[in-house]
Design an enzyme around this catalytic site. Structure first.
Site, PDB file in Angstrom:
ATOM      1  N   SER A  14      -2.991 -10.150   7.563  1.00 10.02           N
ATOM      2  CA  SER A  14      -2.493  -8.787   7.746  1.00 10.02           C
ATOM      3  C   SER A  14      -1.825  -8.739   9.116  1.00 10.02           C
ATOM      4  O   SER A  14      -2.425  -9.103  10.127  1.00 10.02           O
ATOM      5  CB  SER A  14      -3.675  -7.814   7.684  1.00 10.02           C
ATOM      6  OG  SER A  14      -3.297  -6.588   8.253  1.00 10.02           O
TER       7      SER A  14
ATOM      8  N   ASP B  68      -6.337   2.606  12.797  1.00 13.28           N
ATOM      9  CA  ASP B  68      -5.060   3.305  12.633  1.00 13.28           C
ATOM     10  C   ASP B  68      -5.201   4.663  11.956  1.00 13.28           C
ATOM     11  O   ASP B  68      -4.506   5.620  12.300  1.00 13.28           O
ATOM     12  CB  ASP B  68      -4.065   2.425  11.867  1.00 13.28           C
ATOM     13  CG  ASP B  68      -3.521   1.304  12.744  1.00 13.28           C
ATOM     14  OD1 ASP B  68      -3.583   1.447  13.980  1.00 13.28           O
ATOM     15  OD2 ASP B  68      -3.037   0.293  12.192  1.00 13.28           O
TER      16      ASP B  68
ATOM     17  N   ARG C 220       1.182   4.087  16.892  1.00 11.38           N
ATOM     18  CA  ARG C 220       0.688   5.033  15.865  1.00 11.38           C
ATOM     19  C   ARG C 220       0.907   6.494  16.231  1.00 11.38           C
ATOM     20  O   ARG C 220       1.451   7.250  15.426  1.00 11.38           O
ATOM     21  CB  ARG C 220      -0.799   4.776  15.528  1.00 11.38           C
ATOM     22  CG  ARG C 220      -1.083   3.417  14.895  1.00 11.38           C
ATOM     23  CD  ARG C 220      -0.023   2.997  13.953  1.00 11.38           C
ATOM     24  NE  ARG C 220      -0.369   1.854  13.134  1.00 11.38           N
ATOM     25  CZ  ARG C 220       0.497   0.926  12.772  1.00 11.38           C
ATOM     26  NH1 ARG C 220       1.745   0.970  13.205  1.00 11.38           N
ATOM     27  NH2 ARG C 220       0.134  -0.058  11.988  1.00 11.38           N
TER      28      ARG C 220
ATOM     29  N   ASP D  99       0.825  -1.218   0.000  1.00  4.70           N
ATOM     30  CA  ASP D  99       0.000   0.000   0.000  1.00  4.70           C
ATOM     31  C   ASP D  99       0.854   1.260   0.000  1.00  4.70           C
ATOM     32  O   ASP D  99       0.691   2.127  -0.863  1.00  4.70           O
ATOM     33  CB  ASP D  99      -0.929   0.034   1.230  1.00  4.70           C
ATOM     34  CG  ASP D  99      -2.037  -1.007   1.141  1.00  4.70           C
ATOM     35  OD1 ASP D  99      -2.365  -1.443   0.018  1.00  4.70           O
ATOM     36  OD2 ASP D  99      -2.577  -1.369   2.193  1.00  4.70           O
TER      37      ASP D  99
HETATM   38  N1  ARG Z   1      -6.791  -4.252  15.990  1.00  2.00           N
HETATM   39  C1  ARG Z   1      -5.548  -3.759  16.500  1.00  2.00           C
HETATM   40  C2  ARG Z   1      -5.609  -2.291  16.718  1.00  2.00           C
HETATM   41  O1  ARG Z   1      -6.447  -1.648  16.164  1.00  2.00           O
HETATM   42  C3  ARG Z   1      -4.379  -4.169  15.682  1.00  2.00           C
HETATM   43  C4  ARG Z   1      -4.421  -3.796  14.247  1.00  2.00           C
HETATM   44  C5  ARG Z   1      -3.137  -4.133  13.645  1.00  2.00           C
HETATM   45  N2  ARG Z   1      -3.134  -4.455  12.273  1.00  2.00           N
HETATM   46  C6  ARG Z   1      -3.102  -5.678  11.750  1.00  2.00           C
HETATM   47  N3  ARG Z   1      -2.763  -5.759  10.542  1.00  2.00           N
HETATM   48  N4  ARG Z   1      -3.373  -6.743  12.431  1.00  2.00           N
HETATM   49  O2  ARG Z   1      -4.818  -1.764  17.454  1.00  2.00           O
END
Ligand code: ARG
Length: 391
Positions: A173, A121, A92, A13
Site C-alpha cells: 500500500s 487518514d 490530508r 477503493d
Molecule cells: N503511516 C503514515 C501516516 O499515517 C503513512 C500512511 C500512508 N499510507 C500508506 N499506504 N502507506 O501518515
C-alpha cells in the site's frame, strides 16, 4: 437525491465507492487532489466518470502542500516519533479542505472518503470536515461495506463496469506526494524483513549511489528554504530539486515501527530526500543563531507539533499558536548550510549566518582567545552552592 463530494484517488477503493453509493441513492462528485503522486490525471478523471461520478474536479495542490503545510511543519521541526516527516499526514487536511470548499460550491450535503477504519487518514479527513462543516453528512463506505477482500472488490468493480487495472494481489500500500512516499503492508508487515529494493522510487539504493560524494548548499531565510547551490527557487521547485539530488545519493529512506492514533503499531517505509536534508539543514542554522534556552524549549514543541499533525489536529488553535511561536523563533534562521551526500548518508559539513552567535574568539584554544578563564573559578563555586550543606 443526495449530492456528496468524494475525495477520489482513482484506486480500487474510491472507484468502488462510486457505484456503491449510487446504488444507495447518492449523486457523486469526485475531487482529485494532485499532490504530486504523478498519476495520469486525464485517465483518473475519465475513470471517475466511467465509474459513475456525475462530475469530477482535479485540483493542483502541490504548491499549497509545500508552502502552507510542509514548510510550516519544517519550521516546527516536526518529525513524528523522531523519524517521519509527515508527508502523508500533511496532505490530508489540505485535500479535505478543498473537498469541503467544493461541497459548499456545489451545495452538496455530504462528504466521502475511502479510508479504512484502521488508519490515521480517516481521522485527518473527518476532523477537517467536522471543523469546517459540522452538520454535513460524513460517509466512510470502506469501514462498513460488505467486501471482505480485495478480490471481492475487484469482482464488484467488474460487475459495475468500473475499469479495473489493479491485479488481485497488491504487493504494497503506497501513498505518494511531492514531499514523500509511504509504503506499507505485504512483505513489509514482517518487521524483521528487509524491504525489497523494488518498493523505492524516489531514492537510489545506497550501494548503487555514486562512489563520489555530492555537495549541496541550502539557503534559508527566516526558517524558509529559499535556494539550492546559490540559485533562488520557489518552494515547490526547491523541493523537487532536493528530491532529485538527495535521492540520487540514496538519502531519505526511513524504516520504522510507528504508533498509529488508533493504537496499532505499524511498520512503515518512507522516502523523503528533500525533507531529510531540509530538516537537517534548518536545525543546523538554528544551532548557530539561537541561544541554548530557545533551542531546548523548541524540542518539546516540535514533538507536540508532530503529534498534532499526525493525529489529524492540523486545523486546531494550538497548532496555529505554535506557528506564531515558530515565526518568532525563526526570526534569525537565515544562512547557508553545506551538506555532504554519500551513499545514503547526509552529513552537515558547514554552516554560516549573518546572525551567527558563534564566536571563534570565544571558542578558540589558539591565539586571540577572548574568554577570561579566570572567571571560571568563581563561577564553579557559585554553581555548586545549591548542592552543598551550609551551616
Ligand atoms: N503511516 C503514515 C501516516 O499515517 C503513512 C500512511 C500512508 N499510507 C500508506 N499506504 N502507506 O501518515
Amino acid at each position: 437525491m443526495k449530492k456528496v463530494v468524494l475525495a477520489y484517488s482513482g484506486g480500487l477503493d474510491t472507484s468502488c465507492i462510486i457505484p456503491w453509493l449510487k446504488d444507495r441513492g447518492y449523486e457523486i462528485i469526485a475531487v482529485i487532489g494532485d499532490v504530486g503522486q504523478g498519476d495520469n490525471f486525464d485517465e483518473v478523471k475519465a475513470k471517475a466518470i466511467k465509474s459513475g461520478a456525475c462530475k469530477v474536479y482535479c485540483l493542483d495542490l502541490q504548491k499549497e502542500l509545500i508552502e502552507d503545510y510542509a514548510f510550516l511543519a519544517l519550521k516546527a521541526g516536526a518529525l513524528y516519533e523522531g523519524k517521519y516527516n509527515l508527508a502523508c499526514a500533511l496532505s490530508r487536511p489540505l485535500i479535505a479542505y478543498h473537498q469541503v470548499l467544493i461541497a459548499r460550491k456545489e451545495k452538496a450535503n455530504g462528504l466521502v472518503h475511502g479510508c479504512t477504519g484502521k488508519g490515521n487518514d480517516q481521522v485527518r479527513f473527518e476532523v477537517t470536515y467536522r471543523l469546517m462543516e459540522p452538520d454535513m453528512e460524513v460517509l466512510a463506505p470502506v469501514r462498513v461495506w460488505e467486501f471482505k477482500s480485495r478480490d471481492e472488490e475487484i469482482d464488484y468493480a467488474k460487475s459495475k463496469g468500473v475499469p479495473v487495472s489493479a491485479s488481485k494481489k497488491k504487493p504494497y500500500s503506497i501513498d505518494t506526494n511531492v514531499y514523500g512516499r509511504a509504503m506499507e503492508s505485504g512483505v513489509l508487515e514482517d518487521p524483521m524483513a528487509e524491504p525489497p529494493e523494488d518498493i523505492f522510487y524516489m531514492t537510489t539504493a545506497p550501494e548503487k549511489a555514486p562512489a563520489k560524494p555530492g555537495y549541496l548548499e541550502i539557503g534559508f531565510e527566516k526558517g524558509v528554504p529559499v535556494s539550492v547551490d546559490g540559485v533562488r527557487m520557489k518552494p515547490l521547485q526547491l523541493v523537487l530539486k532536493l528530491n532529485a539530488i538527495a535521492g540520487s545519493h540514496g538519502v531519505g529512506r526511513v524504516d520504522m515501527i510507528e504508533n498509529r492514533l488508533v493504537g496499532i503499531k505499524s511498520r512503515e517505509l518512507y522516502e523523503n530526500p528533500a525533507g531529510t536534508v531540509l530538516h537537517l539543514g534548518i536545525r543546523e542554522i538554528e544551532s548557530l543563531v539561537l541561544d541554548r534556552d530557545s533551542l531546548r524549549f523548541k524540542e518539546a514543541l516540535s514533538q507536540k507539533y508532530a503529534e498534532l499533525t499526525y493525529n489529524g489536529l492540523w486545523m486546531t488553535p494550538l497548532k496555529a499558536q505554535m506557528d506564531a511561536f515558530f515565526n518568532k523563533y525563526h526570526e534569525n534562521t537565515t544562512g547557508v548550510v553545506r551538506i555532504k551526500l554519500f551513499k545514503g548518508h547526509a552529513m552537515v559539513v558547514g554552516r554560516k549566518s549573518p546572525h551567527s552567535r558563534y564566536s571563534e574568539k570565544m571558542a578558540t584554544y589558539g591565539k586571540g582567545d577572548k574568554f577570561d578563564q579566570s572567571l571560571a573559578d568563581g563561577f564553579i563555586k557559585l554553581w555548586t552552592v545549591p548542592f552543598q550543606r551550609h551551616q
